[in-house]
Design an enzyme around this catalytic site. Structure first.
Site: not given
Ligand code: GLN
Length: 200
Positions: A78, A174, A176
């Site tokens: 992410c 995610h 995790e």
């Molecule tokens: N939208 C977040 C960002 O730009 C990432 C979201 C996440 O890690 N759950 O950092």
């Protein structure tokens, strides 16, 4: 073999728990000295702009750039994927990234928090799992060196959600946040083979 979790912001504890369950020795990395002690690094989800600022102020930006250039294995989920990417769409004006994975990511490309979703995913070389997407980045382009290990079809378009380039792995969701540690185990295998080829 010791694996670090970048511990500046985000899902640090959860990644640590998943890696330990997958059998790794884990340390949290907040300084260049701590980075020196690990063979590989996980960059967690969280807020990529905050992580980017803290990478700068901690001195980890240049230390980590050096390690990535030297071929250290890394796994970004992410916000961590955003940090590893080559291009960021809808980033902040001053947002930078390591360029270790040749992908263009669009921040929040699957919608805002309220559009979070879970979906079953088949990951090549890994297995089936449930992907938890929370303000996830969308991979809108991937270079020729990037292997797409999984895609998800949302709004009629099939987009990569797990990618690998050499020993760098990126994932939009995610892993995790579930008890399934298949992706962490997959990463540990990459770390092991990198360590073996370094000593060969
Ligand atoms: N939208 C977040 C960002 O730009 C990432 C979201 C996440 O890690 N759950 O950092």
């Amino acid at each position: 073999m010791r694996v670090g979790v970048l511990a500046l912001q985000g899902d640090v504890r959860e990644h640590r728990a998943s890696l330990e369950r997958a059998g790794a020795e884990v340390i949290e990395v907040r300084t260049p000295r701590e980075l020196d002690q690990v063979d590989a690094l996980v960059l967690p989800g969280g807020e990529s702009t905050a992580i980017g600022k803290l990478l700068d102020t901690s001195g980890l930006r240049s230390a980590l750039t050096t390690r990535l250039d030297a071929g250290m294995a890394a796994f970004g989920t992410c916000a961590g994927l955003i940090a590893l990417s080559t291009h960021i769409e809808d980033g902040r004006a001053d947002q930078w990234s390591f360029g270790a994975l040749d992908v263009t990511v669009r921040r929040n490309g699957y919608g805002r928090q309220i559009a979070s979703f879970e979906t079953p995913i088949d990951v090549l070389e890994v297995g089936s799992m449930v992907g938890v997407f929370i303000r996830a980045p969308r991979i809108v382009a991937a270079g020729p060196e990037v292997r797409v290990l999984a895609t998800v079809n949302r709004d009629g378009s099939d987009d990569p959600v797990v990618v690998r380039q050499g020993n760098v792995v990126g994932c939009c969701f995610h892993p995790e946040l579930t008890t399934d540690v298949q992706l962490h185990q997959y990463f540990l295998k990459i770390v092991e083979s990198t360590a073996l080829s370094a000593t060969a």
